[in-house]
Design an enzyme around this catalytic site. Sequence first.
Site, short mmCIF file in Angstrom:
data_model
loop_
_atom_site.label_atom_id
_atom_site.label_comp_id
_atom_site.label_asym_id
_atom_site.label_seq_id
_atom_site.Cartn_x
_atom_site.Cartn_y
_atom_site.Cartn_z
CG ASP A 1 -2.49 -10.54 8.79
OD1 ASP A 1 -3.31 -10.39 7.86
OD2 ASP A 1 -1.31 -10.18 8.72
CG HIS B 1 1.99 -8.01 15.06
ND1 HIS B 1 2.58 -6.79 15.36
CD2 HIS B 1 1.16 -7.77 14.02
CE1 HIS B 1 2.11 -5.86 14.53
NE2 HIS B 1 1.25 -6.43 13.70
CB CYS C 1 1.27 -11.89 8.90
SG CYS C 1 1.91 -10.48 9.83
N GLY C 2 3.10 -10.61 6.15
CA GLY C 2 4.44 -10.56 5.53
C GLY C 2 5.56 -10.29 6.52
CB THR C 3 6.18 -7.73 9.15
OG1 THR C 3 4.84 -7.69 9.64
CG2 THR C 3 6.39 -6.55 8.22
CB CYS D 1 2.07 -3.38 6.68
SG CYS D 1 0.67 -4.48 6.47
N GLY D 2 3.69 -6.19 5.37
CA GLY D 2 3.94 -6.99 4.16
C GLY D 2 2.71 -7.09 3.27
CG HIS D 3 -1.67 -7.17 4.44
ND1 HIS D 3 -1.51 -6.75 5.74
CD2 HIS D 3 -2.70 -6.42 3.94
CE1 HIS D 3 -2.40 -5.81 6.01
NE2 HIS D 3 -3.14 -5.59 4.94
O1 PYC Z 1 1.51 -8.43 6.39
O2 PYC Z 1 3.10 -7.55 7.62
C1 PYC Z 1 1.93 -7.83 7.42
C2 PYC Z 1 0.91 -7.45 8.42
C3 PYC Z 1 1.11 -6.83 9.61
C4 PYC Z 1 -0.13 -6.70 10.20
C5 PYC Z 1 -1.07 -7.20 9.36
N1 PYC Z 1 -0.42 -7.67 8.26
#
Ligand code: PYC
Length: 333
Positions: A250, A225, A254-256, A91-93
């Site tokens: 999100d 997602h 969303c980092g990923t 999870c990026g965030h």
């Molecule tokens: O930031 O990767 C992310 C992420 C995944 C689901 C919510 N945020």
Amino acid sequence: MRSKLVLHAVDSHTEGMPTRVITGGIGTVPGATMNERRLYFREHRDGIKQLLMNEPRGHSAMSGAILQPPSRPDCDWGVLYIEVSGYLPMCGHGTIGVATVLVETGMVEVVEPVTTIRLDTPAGLVVAEVAVENGAARNVTLRNVPSFAVALDRKIALPDGRTVTYDLAYGGNFYAILPLDAFGLPFDRARKDDILAAGLSLMAAINAEAEPVHPEDPSIRGCHHVHLYAPGATARHSRHAMAIHPGWFDRSPCGTGTSARMAQLHARGELPLHTEFVNESFIGTRFTGRLLGTTEVAGVPAVLPSFTGRAWITGTAQYLLDPTDPFPEGFVL
Ligand code: PYC
């Protein structure tokens, strides 16, 4: 006051999206790798995740991260990601929240102007470079796991009779990527219920017809997602709404998802290496990404994504469970 457990937390948000970072009270989860620990936790300790994410301690878009000793010698900390929707491989965030908490609470040795933290995640090694000024984490740049396009221009029929064309890419989770226009919907928060319903119906159709599976790790599977990009989105600056299972958006970019989007744009020949890509969330917050190189994942061409975002600590807490609490795993309304 009585409690069956005491879970220590530092709450934060990354560009609007919460990360409840659990710093103590869980112990070391059994498993030789962080992914084995993810699967063990899901099987044997899910009640703790439910308690931390569901109401009344959490809410329907809650997200968190459990700190662990790393399972590999080249990392500083291990991380397990928890969400209302389950246990993400990455999870990026959440990782930006974790890195900010580690620096600002002194849980890593802080070096200015950049503190480098190596994180052992279920999806693999993620390196966080935290820009630090007078002890404060100003922003975090992550070097994410290798990301790749799975399919371009795949068509799928939906229950409402509509056929849509989408791309599928992996950036630590699998993402279906398509224009919001495909559903005839405006990029407008007033239409969020319709946008969410569209994303969830596509997700269900993909998982019923062609569930994606990671080529190196079959425990990483499923599309949970859907990245719906707004009219006017380009390969340099894109706005989107990210619909997530079982029914929330999100709040962060969303980092990923940013990593998957960059892999998709690269596979389309639209995003060269070392080129800035600004990804904007449904609430208007931003991550800035770029691709650092190319590689392969099980023979599939892949890219090495990085992205930068900011997080803020919002509080500290000890979450308790009174033995008479009628909702030991919280509830979902
Ligand atoms: O930031 O990767 C992310 C992420 C995944 C689901 C919510 N945020």
